[in-house]
Design a protein around this motif. Structure first.
Motif, mmCIF file in Angstrom:
data_model
loop_
_atom_site.group_PDB
_atom_site.id
_atom_site.type_symbol
_atom_site.label_atom_id
_atom_site.label_comp_id
_atom_site.label_asym_id
_atom_site.label_seq_id
_atom_site.Cartn_x
_atom_site.Cartn_y
_atom_site.Cartn_z
ATOM 1 N N GLY A 62 0.808 -1.208 0.000
ATOM 2 C CA GLY A 62 0.000 0.000 0.000
ATOM 3 C C GLY A 62 0.840 1.257 0.000
ATOM 4 N N VAL A 63 0.220 2.347 -0.426
ATOM 5 C CA VAL A 63 0.827 3.669 -0.327
ATOM 6 C C VAL A 63 -0.189 4.588 0.333
ATOM 7 N N VAL B 132 -3.908 3.189 -0.408
ATOM 8 C CA VAL B 132 -4.226 2.602 -1.714
ATOM 9 C C VAL B 132 -3.352 1.368 -1.890
ATOM 10 N N PHE B 133 -3.986 0.228 -2.185
ATOM 11 C CA PHE B 133 -3.280 -1.041 -2.335
ATOM 12 C C PHE B 133 -3.343 -1.526 -3.773
ATOM 13 N N PHE C 249 -7.396 -1.277 -4.496
ATOM 14 C CA PHE C 249 -8.287 -1.128 -3.348
ATOM 15 C C PHE C 249 -7.887 0.125 -2.593
ATOM 16 N N ALA C 250 -8.843 0.771 -1.944
ATOM 17 C CA ALA C 250 -8.546 1.953 -1.134
ATOM 18 C C ALA C 250 -9.377 1.906 0.144
ATOM 19 N N ILE C 251 -8.693 2.087 1.270
ATOM 20 C CA ILE C 251 -9.334 2.079 2.584
ATOM 21 C C ILE C 251 -8.776 3.239 3.404
ATOM 22 N N THR D 263 -14.088 2.407 3.121
ATOM 23 C CA THR D 263 -13.504 2.010 1.844
ATOM 24 C C THR D 263 -13.853 3.077 0.814
ATOM 25 N N TYR D 264 -13.074 3.129 -0.244
ATOM 26 C CA TYR D 264 -13.271 4.136 -1.288
ATOM 27 C C TYR D 264 -13.275 3.473 -2.657
ATOM 28 N N PRO D 265 -14.207 3.856 -3.520
ATOM 29 C CA PRO D 265 -14.122 3.403 -4.903
ATOM 30 C C PRO D 265 -12.841 3.957 -5.525
ATOM 31 N N VAL D 266 -12.152 3.117 -6.286
ATOM 32 C CA VAL D 266 -10.877 3.505 -6.895
ATOM 33 C C VAL D 266 -10.939 3.221 -8.391
#
Length: 122
Positions: free
Chosen positions: A21-22, A33-34, A44-46, A98-101
C-alpha cells in the motif's frame, strides 16, 4: 439527499508497489491505496487510520488473503481488515471506510466526498 462526491487524482501508477500500500492525502483524510496485481480488481482503497490505535499506519500493513478475501493486517495490533468491505475480521463491531478507486490512464483516482464549499454551491 445523496452526499456529493468527486473523483480526485491521488497518485500515479508508478507510485504503487505490488502487493503493498501507499498512503495518500484526500479531502476526506488519509487513505491507503493497495495494488494487488494478481487479483481482479487489482486496486483497493481504505482509510489509512487504524481504528484500534488511531495511528495512520494501514498502508504499511501486510497484505494477504483469508478465505478468498483480500485483507491487510495492521502493523500495530495485527487485526485484519477486508480490502473490499473494510470490515475487521477479528471484531465484527469495527470497520473502516472504503473508497471506490479508478485507474484513469496513468493516474489513480478515488471517489471522495466533495468539499463543503462545493456542496454548498450546488
Amino acid at each position: 439527499m445523496k452526499a456529493r462526491t468527486r473523483w480526485d487524482s491521488v497518485c500515479k501508477v508508478e507510485d504503487l508497489v505490488p502487493e503493498s500500500g501507499v498512503a495518500v492525502w484526500t479531502e476526506d483524510g488519509p487513505v491507503a491505496v493497495f495494488y494487488l496485481p494478481h487479483r481482479l480488481p487489482a486496486l483497493f482503497a481504505i482509510s489509512h487510520t487504524d481504528p484500534f490505535s488511531g495511528s495512520n499506519v494501514l498502508a504499511r500493513g501486510i497484505t494477504g488473503d483469508i478465505k478468498g478475501e483480500p485483507v491487510v493486517a495492521s502493523p500495530l495490533y495485527k487485526q485484519h481488515f477486508s480490502l473490499v468491505t473494510g470490515q475487521c475480521l477479528e471484531d465484527q463491531d469495527v470497520s473502516i471506510k472504503t473508497y471506490p478507486v479508478l485507474l484513469d490512464g496513468d493516474r489513480i483516482r478515488l471517489e471522495v466526498p466533495a468539499a463543503q464549499s462545493e456542496t454548498a454551491a450546488a
